[in-house]
Design an enzyme around this catalytic site. Structure first.
Site, short mmCIF file in Angstrom:
data_model
loop_
_atom_site.label_atom_id
_atom_site.label_comp_id
_atom_site.label_asym_id
_atom_site.label_seq_id
_atom_site.Cartn_x
_atom_site.Cartn_y
_atom_site.Cartn_z
N LYS A 86 -0.99 4.92 4.42
CA LYS A 86 -1.99 4.02 5.01
C LYS A 86 -1.71 3.86 6.50
CE LYS A 86 -4.30 -0.44 4.47
NZ LYS A 86 -5.62 0.13 4.71
N HIS B 132 0.83 -1.21 0.00
CA HIS B 132 0.00 0.00 0.00
C HIS B 132 0.86 1.26 0.00
CE1 HIS B 132 -3.37 -2.66 1.03
NE2 HIS B 132 -4.16 -1.68 0.59
N1 LIG Z 1 -13.28 -0.65 1.75
C1 LIG Z 1 -12.54 -0.16 0.77
O1 LIG Z 1 -12.71 -0.48 -0.42
C2 LIG Z 1 -11.46 0.82 1.10
C3 LIG Z 1 -11.19 1.09 2.40
N2 LIG Z 1 -10.28 2.02 2.75
C4 LIG Z 1 -10.16 2.31 4.17
O2 LIG Z 1 -10.80 3.55 4.43
C5 LIG Z 1 -10.21 4.18 5.56
C6 LIG Z 1 -9.82 5.60 5.20
O3 LIG Z 1 -8.81 5.59 4.23
P1 LIG Z 1 -8.25 6.96 3.61
O4 LIG Z 1 -9.36 7.78 3.06
O5 LIG Z 1 -7.12 6.55 2.74
O6 LIG Z 1 -7.65 7.67 4.93
P2 LIG Z 1 -7.46 9.22 5.21
O7 LIG Z 1 -6.51 9.32 6.36
O8 LIG Z 1 -7.11 9.94 3.96
O9 LIG Z 1 -8.91 9.73 5.68
C7 LIG Z 1 -9.44 9.45 6.95
C8 LIG Z 1 -10.44 10.53 7.32
O10 LIG Z 1 -11.00 10.20 8.58
C9 LIG Z 1 -11.14 11.40 9.32
N3 LIG Z 1 -11.09 11.10 10.74
C10 LIG Z 1 -10.06 10.55 11.46
N4 LIG Z 1 -10.37 10.51 12.76
C11 LIG Z 1 -11.62 11.04 12.88
C12 LIG Z 1 -12.47 11.28 13.98
N5 LIG Z 1 -12.11 10.94 15.22
N6 LIG Z 1 -13.66 11.85 13.76
C13 LIG Z 1 -14.05 12.17 12.51
N7 LIG Z 1 -13.28 11.97 11.41
C14 LIG Z 1 -12.07 11.41 11.60
C15 LIG Z 1 -9.95 12.27 8.91
O11 LIG Z 1 -10.26 13.63 9.11
C16 LIG Z 1 -9.82 11.94 7.44
O12 LIG Z 1 -10.58 12.84 6.66
C17 LIG Z 1 -9.03 3.27 5.96
O13 LIG Z 1 -9.45 2.42 7.01
C18 LIG Z 1 -8.76 2.45 4.71
O14 LIG Z 1 -8.18 1.21 4.99
C19 LIG Z 1 -9.57 2.69 1.81
C20 LIG Z 1 -9.76 2.42 0.49
C21 LIG Z 1 -10.73 1.48 0.02
O1 LIG Z 2 -6.07 2.19 2.76
C1 LIG Z 2 -6.25 1.88 1.56
O2 LIG Z 2 -5.86 2.60 0.62
C2 LIG Z 2 -6.97 0.64 1.26
N1 LIG Z 2 -7.51 -0.01 2.27
C3 LIG Z 2 -8.28 -1.19 2.18
C4 LIG Z 2 -7.65 -2.33 2.95
O3 LIG Z 2 -7.10 -2.07 4.05
O4 LIG Z 2 -7.72 -3.48 2.53
C5 LIG Z 2 -8.67 -1.54 0.76
C6 LIG Z 2 -7.64 -1.22 -0.27
O5 LIG Z 2 -6.60 -2.13 -0.14
C7 LIG Z 2 -7.14 0.22 -0.14
#
Ligand SMILES: NC(=O)C1=CN([C@@H]2O[C@H](COP(=O)(O)OP(=O)(O)OC[C@H]3O[C@@H](n4cnc5c(N)ncnc54)[C@H](O)[C@@H]3O)[C@@H](O)[C@H]2O)C=CC1
Ligand SMILES: O=C(O)C1=N[C@H](C(=O)O)C[C@H](O)C1
Length: 236
Positions: free
Chosen positions: A147, A143
């Site tokens: 992350k 990643h």
């Molecule tokens: N299910 C899927 O297909 C995917 C899942 N993810 C997951 O999504 C999550 C977020 O990933 P990103 O957007 O890359 O992270 P990021 O760090 O860019 O965004 C996280 C957001 O959460 C907010 N946040 C953090 N603590 C908070 C709190 N206490 N109260 C309110 N807001 C809060 C931050 O302000 C930030 O805007 C991760 O767990 C990642 O693994 C990411 C990509 C795809």
């Molecule tokens: O944090 C990410 O970017 C992603 N998070 C998800 C994971 O933890 O599996 C999905 C994808 O891999 C991107």
């Protein structure tokens, strides 16, 4: 029209989703949740989940934040009988069992999916098929350097699939994490017996890989009558 609230709307996934849904005529963003409250913008941004419930009329709460916040938000939403779509990773079996119970008791529903891309669902299925023929597996997840969690939710999900299929616990030494600039998200499953090796690889080259799955989940979540883990529960 599905009215949604997005938790983490200023983050990488949240801001991507906010742009993506502008093209969807049947989905409307009515509020956001972030670390800092800001109620005087185009849409209100809250930090207090209870306040969202009290003040906003919405159909689905979507979350791309961090594990602790997403767990708390899911619990509050499900206790209020709401529909949730959670992409945030890090949920363990205890969390999921607890949230499923809360959903059942309060009429809540939802999907928690560690990966919304179709390719990730397929690599999980292919891995499960491999477990019928092989005993040796290594999972490597790659990643971007920003992350926050490790191992990835998808790698953990695949490891759990294998645990169930092989009826033995994969130790943490079988899941490897790599963080590198230039990488978005890649999952590799290495399979072998004494005489052959097989590699399954799924790579997300753009956050668009998650888009269809998230939109589908927002549209379909209200048809569920429970909380499910994994997007495959919403696919035909
Ligand atoms: N299910 C899927 O297909 C995917 C899942 N993810 C997951 O999504 C999550 C977020 O990933 P990103 O957007 O890359 O992270 P990021 O760090 O860019 O965004 C996280 C957001 O959460 C907010 N946040 C953090 N603590 C908070 C709190 N206490 N109260 C309110 N807001 C809060 C931050 O302000 C930030 O805007 C991760 O767990 C990642 O693994 C990411 C990509 C795809
Ligand atoms: O944090 C990410 O970017 C992603 N998070 C998800 C994971 O933890 O599996 C999905 C994808 O891999 C991107």
């Amino acid at each position: 029209m599905k009215k949604i609230v997005v938790g983490g709307l200023e983050g990488k996934m949240g801001s991507f989703l906010v742009e993506a849904i502008k093209a969807e005529e049947d989905i409307e963003l009515v509020a956001g949740v972030s670390e800092v409250e800001q109620l005087d913008g185009e849409i209100p941004i809250y930090n207090d989940i209870q306040k969202v419930l009290d003040e906003v009329e919405f159909d689905v709460y979507v979350d791309f934040t961090v594990y602790q916040f997403a767990k708390m938000a899911s619990e509050v939403m499900l206790k209020a009988g709401k529909a949730i779509v959670i992409g945030t990773t890090g949920f363990n079996k205890e969390d999921l069992d607890y949230l499923k119970t809360i959903a059942k008791e309060n009429g809540g529903k939802g999907v928690i999916a560690p990966n919304f891309s179709i390719g990730a669902i397929l690599i999980n299925k292919f891995t499960e098929i491999c477990s019928h023929y092989f005993d040796n597996f290594e999972i490597v997840e790659y990643h971007h350097v920003n992350k926050k969690d490790q191992p990835s939710g998808t790698a953990t999900y695949i490891a759990n699939t294998l645990d169930c299929a092989l009826k033995r616990k994969l130790t943490s030494t079988h899941v490897h994490s790599v963080r590198m600039p230039g990488v978005l998200a890649k999952h590799q499953v290495l399979v072998s017996d004494e005489y052959q090796t097989l590699e399954l690889i799924h790579q997300s080259n753009s956050r668009h890989s998650f888009e269809k799955g998230i939109i589908l989940a927002i549209r379909k979540v209200s048809e569920l009558d429970e909380l499910v883990y994994g997007l495959q529960h919403l696919l035909d």
